[in-house]
Scaffold this motif. Structure first.
Motif, PDB file in Angstrom:
ATOM      1  N   THR A 180      33.317  27.271 -19.364  1.00 51.15           N
ATOM      2  CA  THR A 180      33.416  28.130 -20.545  1.00 51.15           C
ATOM      3  C   THR A 180      32.996  29.557 -20.282  1.00 51.15           C
ATOM      4  OG1 THR A 180      31.151  27.619 -21.214  1.00 51.15           O
ATOM      5  CG2 THR A 180      32.882  26.158 -22.006  1.00 51.15           C
ATOM      6  N   GLY A 181      32.250  29.796 -19.210  1.00 50.30           N
ATOM      7  CA  GLY A 181      31.742  31.145 -18.969  1.00 50.30           C
ATOM      8  C   GLY A 181      30.512  31.468 -19.788  1.00 50.30           C
ATOM      9  N   SER A 182      30.082  30.533 -20.626  1.00 52.82           N
ATOM     10  CA  SER A 182      28.863  30.763 -21.407  1.00 52.82           C
ATOM     11  C   SER A 182      27.654  30.356 -20.571  1.00 52.82           C
ATOM     12  CB  SER A 182      28.930  29.942 -22.698  1.00 52.82           C
ATOM     13  OG  SER A 182      30.046  30.326 -23.462  1.00 52.82           O
ATOM     14  N   TYR A 183      26.491  30.389 -21.189  1.00 51.69           N
ATOM     15  CA  TYR A 183      25.264  30.127 -20.448  1.00 51.69           C
ATOM     16  C   TYR A 183      24.444  29.022 -21.087  1.00 51.69           C
ATOM     17  CZ  TYR A 183      25.993  34.471 -17.895  1.00 51.69           C
ATOM     18  OH  TYR A 183      26.513  35.447 -17.094  1.00 51.69           O
ATOM     19  N   GLY A 184      23.736  28.315 -20.224  1.00 54.27           N
ATOM     20  CA  GLY A 184      22.672  27.452 -20.690  1.00 54.27           C
ATOM     21  C   GLY A 184      21.374  28.189 -20.427  1.00 54.27           C
ATOM     22  N   LEU A 185      20.538  28.331 -21.425  1.00 58.14           N
ATOM     23  CA  LEU A 185      19.280  29.061 -21.263  1.00 58.14           C
ATOM     24  C   LEU A 185      18.112  28.108 -21.470  1.00 58.14           C
ATOM     25  CD1 LEU A 185      20.007  32.220 -23.460  1.00 58.14           C
ATOM     26  CD2 LEU A 185      20.514  31.865 -21.039  1.00 58.14           C
ATOM     27  N   LYS A 186      17.187  28.133 -20.526  1.00 60.43           N
ATOM     28  CA  LYS A 186      15.979  27.330 -20.702  1.00 60.43           C
ATOM     29  C   LYS A 186      14.899  28.243 -21.267  1.00 60.43           C
ATOM     30  CE  LYS A 186      12.954  24.010 -18.433  1.00 60.43           C
ATOM     31  NZ  LYS A 186      12.591  23.362 -17.170  1.00 60.43           N
ATOM     32  N   ILE A 187      14.406  27.895 -22.444  1.00 61.94           N
ATOM     33  CA  ILE A 187      13.440  28.749 -23.113  1.00 61.94           C
ATOM     34  C   ILE A 187      12.117  28.011 -23.303  1.00 61.94           C
ATOM     35  CG2 ILE A 187      15.225  30.055 -24.321  1.00 61.94           C
ATOM     36  CD1 ILE A 187      14.501  28.457 -26.850  1.00 61.94           C
ATOM     37  N   LYS A 188      11.060  28.797 -23.376  1.00 62.27           N
ATOM     38  CA  LYS A 188       9.739  28.230 -23.651  1.00 62.27           C
ATOM     39  C   LYS A 188       9.224  28.910 -24.914  1.00 62.27           C
ATOM     40  CE  LYS A 188       5.198  27.475 -21.540  1.00 62.27           C
ATOM     41  NZ  LYS A 188       4.394  27.653 -20.317  1.00 62.27           N
ATOM     42  N   ILE A 189       8.980  28.118 -25.948  1.00 60.47           N
ATOM     43  CA  ILE A 189       8.605  28.678 -27.241  1.00 60.47           C
ATOM     44  C   ILE A 189       7.264  29.401 -27.158  1.00 60.47           C
ATOM     45  CG2 ILE A 189       8.035  28.122 -29.626  1.00 60.47           C
ATOM     46  CD1 ILE A 189      10.007  25.817 -29.462  1.00 60.47           C
ATOM     47  N   SER A 190       7.262  30.659 -27.637  1.00 65.47           N
ATOM     48  CA  SER A 190       6.017  31.430 -27.620  1.00 65.47           C
ATOM     49  C   SER A 190       5.504  31.704 -29.021  1.00 65.47           C
ATOM     50  CB  SER A 190       6.238  32.758 -26.877  1.00 65.47           C
ATOM     51  OG  SER A 190       7.296  33.483 -27.475  1.00 65.47           O
ATOM     52  N   ALA A 191       6.393  31.663 -30.035  1.00 67.72           N
ATOM     53  CA  ALA A 191       5.943  31.894 -31.403  1.00 67.72           C
ATOM     54  C   ALA A 191       6.886  31.197 -32.362  1.00 67.72           C
ATOM     55  CB  ALA A 191       5.896  33.397 -31.714  1.00 67.72           C
ATOM     56  N   LEU A 192       6.309  30.654 -33.443  1.00 66.66           N
ATOM     57  CA  LEU A 192       7.099  29.960 -34.446  1.00 66.66           C
ATOM     58  C   LEU A 192       7.256  30.861 -35.666  1.00 66.66           C
ATOM     59  CD1 LEU A 192       5.359  26.471 -34.149  1.00 66.66           C
ATOM     60  CD2 LEU A 192       7.622  27.087 -33.305  1.00 66.66           C
ATOM     61  N   PRO A 193       8.378  30.729 -36.385  1.00 60.60           N
ATOM     62  CA  PRO A 193       8.566  31.577 -37.569  1.00 60.60           C
ATOM     63  C   PRO A 193       7.660  31.140 -38.705  1.00 60.60           C
ATOM     64  CG  PRO A 193      10.339  29.985 -37.410  1.00 60.60           C
ATOM     65  CD  PRO A 193       9.508  29.814 -36.174  1.00 60.60           C
ATOM     66  N   GLY A 194       7.560  31.991 -39.708  1.00 58.09           N
ATOM     67  CA  GLY A 194       6.700  31.668 -40.834  1.00 58.09           C
ATOM     68  C   GLY A 194       7.316  30.649 -41.764  1.00 58.09           C
TER      69      GLY A 194
END
Lengths: 373, 145
Positions: A71-85
């Motif tokens: 697809t040309g898109s990306y898989g991103l591995k993220i590490k949560i640093s802050a949660l929304p209110g």
């Protein structure tokens, strides 16, 4: 020898410079929409790796990126640093890591550099990151994920018309005949399936009277007879079957959202999370009131009609159970992704769990507060 | 001093005995597995397994013991077949198909052997049990929400 050494030295320095010059700038990512967080780099619908539904507003650091070959898109591995209110499932915590799908054409992620400036074109940095790891050959494309809405749930529950062949279509047409045969096969299997089970009595559609236990309580008797609760029970009866799909919490979420008992789709993965999830949605736990706790104790039969009962075995690895109680006395039913006259404690599974020392215990009896009725 | 030490030893021994007796008894051979499960395959008992949750729960407990035995031992062909037979029978009165959840480790240990033993049963029952094991595995990894 000296020349060779100088050449080698130059190559090393050049490589170091190239690497240093191409160090990724991305410092922080923010999810501007709702995402499906996966536990591995596989976005196919058959992947069976969903970790959590990540709501809008989550901030995270970017750990890895992989470009998807198809697809040309990306898989991103993220590490949560802050949660929304806003409402977030208690199962999602700071430090959790997930893979999410990112497409430039339909971008719902904001990238910022290490100075906090928004990156308008993160493609080069993502390519750089991706070049340090293996690419994934994806066999499918996952479109923009979103949490179910009330209208989607009600639309899914609406009866679908069975397509009939038009007069001009020959019945000997293979595709039409096969479709019709498949429909008939599914219907016959459903009949056999339900008849071979110990099918419960026909679900009564009449109004459920307030129980003798709760009739003296104005709040609970009003809850039991409220239109929202009736609508929730109606939806629950329509969507459940005689056999579990191991998705009790998912079905109860749909029942609650479809009837307007809650305003948004809870994101918890486990039934035992429902107490916190539903409290965040404005429901209350009767077990937190001493006068109700003493009445209910650990007996689901004492629970008001229309209440959502949440169970836990106390084991960290087990999901727990959730069901909606309807009716009282002989008309009592317990509904989640399946319906039964027996609650989970009385069922074969509940009795077995008790024998092995892991009984289902009621941890929540969830109802709407008076001001929401 | 001596009396206190003896009292201490007695207490420890009694406590150990109490703890050991609280644990379910393990099987020591495939023959024991067959003996325990056979009772649930006899006509009247088989009917109770198919309709009575309490009897089903007893059968599930024996299935669990058999699967625990199989973790470090090899089940005989007879024991394996009987285990699957009783497990499939419990599915009729258990909408939660708990037997599939219990059988999951046995399936994962050797899926080919599991499927081979399952071939003795009708195709529909084979498909149902394998599907139920898949759903149980999904629940344990992804939850039920």
């Amino acid at each position: 020898m000296t020349k060779r050494f100088c050449l080698l030295h130059f190559i090393c320095l050049f490589s170091l410079w190239s690497w240093a010059g191409n160090t990724p700038l991305i410092g922080k990512v923010t999810l501007d929409g709702n995402f499906v967080g996966r536990n591995s780099l596989d976005f196919r619908s058959s992947a069976n790796n969903i970790g959590a539904y990540l709501p809008q507003g989550i901030q995270a650091s970017l750990l890895e990126a992989r470009k998807l070959a198809k697809t040309g898109s990306y898989g991103l591995k993220i590490k949560i640093s802050a949660l929304p209110g806003t409402v977030v499932s208690p199962s999602i915590k700071v430090g959790d890591e997930f893979w999410v799908y990112y497409s430039e054409r339909d971008s719902l992620i904001t990238f910022e550099d290490k100075n906090g400036q928004t990156l308008d074109d993160p493609e080069s940095d993502l390519l750089n990151l991706a070049s340090y790891g293996p690419a994934l050959i994806s066999t499918g494309v996952i479109s923009k994920p979103s949490l179910p809405t009330r209208s989607q749930i009600l639309n899914d529950l609406a009866p679908k018309p069975i397509p009939l062949p038009t007069p001009s279509t020959c019945l000997c047409s293979t595709q039409v005949a096969n479709n019709t045969l498949d429909d008939l096969k599914q219907i016959s299997e459903a009949i056999i399936d339900t008849s071979s089970q110990k099918a419960p009595a026909a679900m009564p559609e009449e109004e459920i009277p307030a129980s003798q236990i709760w009739s003296a309580d104005s709040w609970i008797s009003k809850y039991e007879s409220s239109p929202k609760v009736h609508e929730m029970i109606r939806i629950a009866k329509r969507s459940s079957s005689a056999h579990s799909k191991k998705l009790c919490y998912k079905y109860v979420k749909q029942d609650l959202l479809g009837s307007g008992m809650i305003d948004s789709y809870p994101t918890g993965r486990y039934a035992k999370d429902a107490v916190d999830d539903l409290k965040d949605q404005g429901m209350v736990n009767l077990l937190e009131y001493s006068q109700y706790k003493s009445v209910i104790s650990q007996d689901p039969s004492k629970v008001p009609s229309g209440a959502v009962i949440v169970y836990s075995t106390g084991e960290r690895k087990e999901a727990g159970h959730i069901e909606i109680k309807t009716g009282q006395g002989d008309a009592t039913m317990y509904i989640s992704d399946y319906h039964s006259k027996l609650n989970i404690q009385e069922s074969a599974k509940g009795l077995y769990k008790e024998k092995i020392g892991k009984p289902y215990e009621i941890i929540g009896v969830m109802v709407l507060p008076q001001d929401k009725l | 001093m001596r009396w206190n030490f003896q009292f201490f030893l007695c207490s420890v021994f009694s406590f150990s005995l109490a703890v050991a007796s609280a644990k379910p008894v393990s099987f020591h051979s495939s023959e024991e597995v067959v003996t325990a499960l056979k009772i649930f395959a006899i006509d009247k008992m088989a009917k109770d397994v198919a309709k009575d949750p309490a009897t089903t729960a007893d059968a599930l407990l024996e299935i669990k013991r058999a699967v625990d035995f199989s973790k470090d031992n090899t089940l005989s062909a007879t024991a394996y077949q009987l285990l699957l037979k009783v497990s499939i029978a419990t599915l009729k009165s258990d909408p939660q198909f708990t037997a599939a959840e219990i059988l999951e480790p046995l399936y994962k240990k050797n899926p080919e052997l599991f499927k081979k033993n399952l071939q003795a049963f009708p195709a529909r029952q084979q498909k149902e049990l394998l599907k139920d094991i898949e759903l149980s595995e999904k629940e344990s990894t992804q939850g039920n929400g």
